[in-house]
Design a protein around this motif. Sequence first.
Motif, PDB file in Angstrom:
ATOM      1  N   GLY A 226     -24.062  43.450  51.436  1.00 13.09           N
ATOM      2  CA  GLY A 226     -24.702  42.187  51.987  1.00 13.09           C
ATOM      3  C   GLY A 226     -24.684  42.687  53.594  1.00 13.09           C
ATOM      4  N   SER A 227     -25.149  41.467  54.108  1.00 10.88           N
ATOM      5  CA  SER A 227     -25.402  41.545  55.488  1.00 10.88           C
ATOM      6  C   SER A 227     -24.529  40.411  56.250  1.00 10.88           C
ATOM      7  CB  SER A 227     -26.762  41.515  56.267  1.00 10.88           C
ATOM      8  OG  SER A 227     -27.339  42.715  55.814  1.00 10.88           O
ATOM      9  N   GLY A 228     -23.524  40.549  57.006  1.00  7.86           N
ATOM     10  CA  GLY A 228     -23.099  39.499  57.792  1.00  7.86           C
ATOM     11  C   GLY A 228     -23.320  39.292  59.230  1.00  7.86           C
ATOM     12  N   MET A 229     -22.823  38.289  59.862  1.00  6.35           N
ATOM     13  CA  MET A 229     -22.874  38.401  61.215  1.00  6.35           C
ATOM     14  C   MET A 229     -21.488  37.731  61.781  1.00  6.35           C
ATOM     15  SD  MET A 229     -25.498  36.564  64.118  1.00  6.35           S
ATOM     16  CE  MET A 229     -25.267  34.969  63.872  1.00  6.35           C
ATOM     17  N   HIS A 230     -20.536  38.518  61.716  1.00  7.57           N
ATOM     18  CA  HIS A 230     -19.217  38.106  62.161  1.00  7.57           C
ATOM     19  C   HIS A 230     -19.309  37.433  63.415  1.00  7.57           C
ATOM     20  CE1 HIS A 230     -17.543  41.527  59.632  1.00  7.57           C
ATOM     21  NE2 HIS A 230     -17.851  40.889  58.743  1.00  7.57           N
ATOM     22  N   ALA A 231     -18.405  36.512  63.712  1.00  9.98           N
ATOM     23  CA  ALA A 231     -18.296  35.743  65.005  1.00  9.98           C
ATOM     24  C   ALA A 231     -16.871  35.962  65.421  1.00  9.98           C
ATOM     25  CB  ALA A 231     -18.769  34.330  64.815  1.00  9.98           C
ATOM     26  N   ASN A 232     -16.900  36.726  66.518  1.00  8.92           N
ATOM     27  CA  ASN A 232     -15.562  37.206  67.373  1.00  8.92           C
ATOM     28  C   ASN A 232     -15.635  35.825  68.304  1.00  8.92           C
ATOM     29  OD1 ASN A 232     -14.684  39.612  66.300  1.00  8.92           O
ATOM     30  ND2 ASN A 232     -16.826  39.902  66.587  1.00  8.92           N
ATOM     31  N   PHE A 233     -14.551  35.112  68.396  1.00  8.06           N
ATOM     32  CA  PHE A 233     -14.604  34.040  69.698  1.00  8.06           C
ATOM     33  C   PHE A 233     -13.130  33.784  70.234  1.00  8.06           C
ATOM     34  CE2 PHE A 233     -12.029  30.773  67.171  1.00  8.06           C
ATOM     35  CZ  PHE A 233     -12.165  31.329  66.093  1.00  8.06           C
ATOM     36  N   SER A 234     -13.130  33.188  71.407  1.00  8.27           N
ATOM     37  CA  SER A 234     -11.817  33.039  72.103  1.00  8.27           C
ATOM     38  C   SER A 234     -12.271  32.090  73.023  1.00  8.27           C
ATOM     39  CB  SER A 234     -11.279  34.024  72.939  1.00  8.27           C
ATOM     40  OG  SER A 234     -12.445  34.698  73.846  1.00  8.27           O
ATOM     41  N   THR A 235     -11.299  31.229  73.551  1.00 11.56           N
ATOM     42  CA  THR A 235     -11.546  30.095  74.472  1.00 11.56           C
ATOM     43  C   THR A 235     -10.453  30.543  75.787  1.00 11.56           C
ATOM     44  OG1 THR A 235      -9.636  28.990  73.279  1.00 11.56           O
ATOM     45  CG2 THR A 235     -12.035  28.151  72.959  1.00 11.56           C
ATOM     46  N   TYR A 307       0.199  36.106  70.361  1.00  8.44           N
ATOM     47  CA  TYR A 307      -0.974  35.209  69.771  1.00  8.44           C
ATOM     48  C   TYR A 307      -1.815  34.872  70.791  1.00  8.44           C
ATOM     49  CZ  TYR A 307       1.576  35.359  65.457  1.00  8.44           C
ATOM     50  OH  TYR A 307       2.196  35.801  64.145  1.00  8.44           O
ATOM     51  N   LYS A 308      -2.192  35.836  71.641  1.00  9.61           N
ATOM     52  CA  LYS A 308      -3.308  35.300  72.567  1.00  9.61           C
ATOM     53  C   LYS A 308      -4.336  36.406  72.251  1.00  9.61           C
ATOM     54  CE  LYS A 308      -1.018  35.678  76.565  1.00  9.61           C
ATOM     55  NZ  LYS A 308       0.289  35.535  77.064  1.00  9.61           N
ATOM     56  N   GLY A 309      -5.617  35.789  72.789  1.00 10.38           N
ATOM     57  CA  GLY A 309      -6.636  36.750  72.705  1.00 10.38           C
ATOM     58  C   GLY A 309      -7.956  36.237  71.769  1.00 10.38           C
ATOM     59  N   TYR A 310      -8.763  37.129  70.887  1.00 17.15           N
ATOM     60  CA  TYR A 310      -9.658  36.511  70.187  1.00 17.15           C
ATOM     61  C   TYR A 310      -9.560  36.664  68.769  1.00 17.15           C
ATOM     62  CZ  TYR A 310     -11.183  41.293  68.974  1.00 17.15           C
ATOM     63  OH  TYR A 310     -11.499  42.472  68.543  1.00 17.15           O
ATOM     64  N   LEU A 311     -10.190  35.909  68.038  1.00 17.66           N
ATOM     65  CA  LEU A 311     -10.302  35.759  66.489  1.00 17.66           C
ATOM     66  C   LEU A 311     -11.679  36.180  65.960  1.00 17.66           C
ATOM     67  CD1 LEU A 311      -8.228  32.608  66.157  1.00 17.66           C
ATOM     68  CD2 LEU A 311      -7.337  34.879  65.680  1.00 17.66           C
ATOM     69  N   GLU A 312     -11.689  36.702  64.610  1.00 21.38           N
ATOM     70  CA  GLU A 312     -12.819  37.151  64.161  1.00 21.38           C
ATOM     71  C   GLU A 312     -12.997  36.207  62.870  1.00 21.38           C
ATOM     72  OE1 GLU A 312     -13.285  40.858  61.911  1.00 21.38           O
ATOM     73  OE2 GLU A 312     -15.230  40.927  62.628  1.00 21.38           O
ATOM     74  N   ASP A 313     -14.084  35.273  62.837  1.00 28.77           N
ATOM     75  CA  ASP A 313     -14.716  34.719  61.888  1.00 28.77           C
ATOM     76  C   ASP A 313     -15.685  35.501  61.052  1.00 28.77           C
ATOM     77  OD1 ASP A 313     -15.345  32.835  59.675  1.00 28.77           O
ATOM     78  OD2 ASP A 313     -15.180  31.215  61.170  1.00 28.77           O
ATOM     79  N   ARG A 314     -15.437  35.992  59.725  1.00 30.14           N
ATOM     80  CA  ARG A 314     -15.925  36.917  59.155  1.00 30.14           C
ATOM     81  C   ARG A 314     -16.843  36.283  58.166  1.00 30.14           C
ATOM     82  NH1 ARG A 314     -14.419  42.032  59.202  1.00 30.14           N
ATOM     83  NH2 ARG A 314     -14.906  42.556  57.216  1.00 30.14           N
ATOM     84  N   ARG A 315     -16.944  35.132  58.223  1.00 27.79           N
ATOM     85  CA  ARG A 315     -17.853  34.417  57.242  1.00 27.79           C
ATOM     86  C   ARG A 315     -19.480  34.183  57.356  1.00 27.79           C
ATOM     87  NH1 ARG A 315     -14.064  29.069  56.678  1.00 27.79           N
ATOM     88  NH2 ARG A 315     -14.156  29.657  58.954  1.00 27.79           N
ATOM     89  N   PRO A 316     -19.602  34.100  58.703  1.00 27.10           N
ATOM     90  CA  PRO A 316     -21.022  33.640  59.117  1.00 27.10           C
ATOM     91  C   PRO A 316     -22.018  34.899  58.642  1.00 27.10           C
ATOM     92  CG  PRO A 316     -19.845  33.121  60.825  1.00 27.10           C
ATOM     93  CD  PRO A 316     -18.876  33.800  60.002  1.00 27.10           C
ATOM     94  N   ASN A 317     -23.090  34.414  57.948  1.00 33.88           N
ATOM     95  CA  ASN A 317     -24.036  35.639  57.301  1.00 33.88           C
ATOM     96  C   ASN A 317     -25.193  35.815  58.585  1.00 33.88           C
ATOM     97  OD1 ASN A 317     -26.480  34.282  56.768  1.00 33.88           O
ATOM     98  ND2 ASN A 317     -25.437  33.676  54.690  1.00 33.88           N
ATOM     99  N   SER A 318     -25.940  37.067  58.075  1.00 35.73           N
ATOM    100  CA  SER A 318     -26.819  37.796  58.890  1.00 35.73           C
ATOM    101  C   SER A 318     -28.170  36.878  59.163  1.00 35.73           C
ATOM    102  CB  SER A 318     -27.176  38.885  58.312  1.00 35.73           C
ATOM    103  OG  SER A 318     -27.569  38.646  57.069  1.00 35.73           O
ATOM    104  N   GLN A 319     -28.286  35.681  58.239  1.00 32.32           N
ATOM    105  CA  GLN A 319     -29.438  34.744  58.674  1.00 32.32           C
ATOM    106  C   GLN A 319     -28.985  33.335  59.326  1.00 32.32           C
ATOM    107  OE1 GLN A 319     -31.049  33.753  54.714  1.00 32.32           O
ATOM    108  NE2 GLN A 319     -33.006  34.168  55.509  1.00 32.32           N
ATOM    109  N   GLY A 320     -27.560  33.356  59.714  1.00 34.27           N
ATOM    110  CA  GLY A 320     -27.307  32.161  60.319  1.00 34.27           C
ATOM    111  C   GLY A 320     -27.782  31.917  61.540  1.00 34.27           C
ATOM    112  N   ASP A 321     -27.787  30.748  62.153  1.00 34.15           N
ATOM    113  CA  ASP A 321     -28.189  30.316  63.406  1.00 34.15           C
ATOM    114  C   ASP A 321     -27.049  30.355  64.443  1.00 34.15           C
ATOM    115  OD1 ASP A 321     -28.992  29.262  65.783  1.00 34.15           O
ATOM    116  OD2 ASP A 321     -29.818  27.320  64.951  1.00 34.15           O
TER     117      ASP A 321
END
Length: 338
Positions: A226-235, A307-321
């Motif tokens: 299937g298709s995802g849209m992994h969201a990598n994020f950091s603050t 424990y510094k840097g960015y994380l990857e949430d692998r759940r968002p999918n390709s059709q997500g906003d």
Amino acid sequence: MAKYKLEYLWLDGYTPVPNLRGKTQIKEFADFPTLEQLPYWGFDGSSTQQAEGKSSDCVLKPVAVYPDSTRINGVLVMCEVMMPDKVTPHPTNFRATILDDPGAWFGFEQEYFFYQDGKPIGFPEFGYPAPQGPYYTGVGFSNVGSVARQIVEEHLDICLNAGINHEGINAEVAKGQWEFQIFGKGSKKCADEMWVARYILQRLCEKYEIDIEYHCKPLGATDWNGSGMHANFSTEYLRTVGGKEYFEKLMAAFEKYKDEHIAVYGPDNHMRLTGLHETQSIDKFSYGIADRGASIRVPHSFVNDGYKGYLEDRRPNSQGDPYAIASRILKTVASVEV
Ligand code: ADP
Ligand code: MN
Ligand code: MN
């Protein structure tokens, strides 16, 4: 003075996912227009599921502007949809609800299929092509076809000319499936660029008589990815302070708000988050170092840097906003005390 073609883009009111809409107006400017120079505009909301017929005007408020190298004096104008008073966001305007934080950096990895005649390009008229294996990052006509790479390259150039911060492109695991990545500092900036890149891709494909299939599992319960849209994020805090204790509190918050996250991570995600094909199942939350079967993948570098840097949430999918996804991630992050 020159006449500029201003393509105003917005998201319509369709559910579960909005569609991109656009229309052109011509205006004269001495130079390429700045955001401040672009006027508000309107459209018929009764044709986009955003208003009733008897009072149908919706307002377009420009929020980001990009050069459009495919048109002479072309401009792409990303807009928010506002109520007729011009100050109240329309209920379908998710962008207006984002807690914007310029210190929040996002990297979205958009996967998608090229579709023609109801199937991925490169699929035979009946049945399936050879199984997955050679297609991911593949080369050669039998792996990637002829037209896909041409479109992908054209798309990349149009996006780079527009100033969209593409980070890369690659052929994906299924035949006819590709990916591009966009990175941005600021949640709105990154999400705007993702929507505009989607628009450019769909418009480009018109002349090839090809559609983009963003559904997360267009081939259903088969062995095709299937298709995802992994969201990598950091603050700012995660990048500069972080720490194991903060990280564990953050993951506890992600676990607590699991359902709220899934609710905005794209429709039909139960078809994709099965625990197979490098996913965690939809009803579980987990994190793991370099674990592509976890909900959140923790890069090696994150742990190695204390424990510094960015994380990857692998759940968002390709059709997500991307507006809704970034908004939810930042809400959960904000719920954790530093
Ligand atoms: P994958 O193996 O999942 O494709 P990559 O390592 O190729 O992962 O991609 C990681 C993505 O993370 C990059 O494309 C980038 O957009 C994003 N990224 C890198 N650093 C940061 C950061 N500090 N904050 C947010 N996102 C980041
Ligand atoms: Mn990918
Ligand atoms: Mn990824």
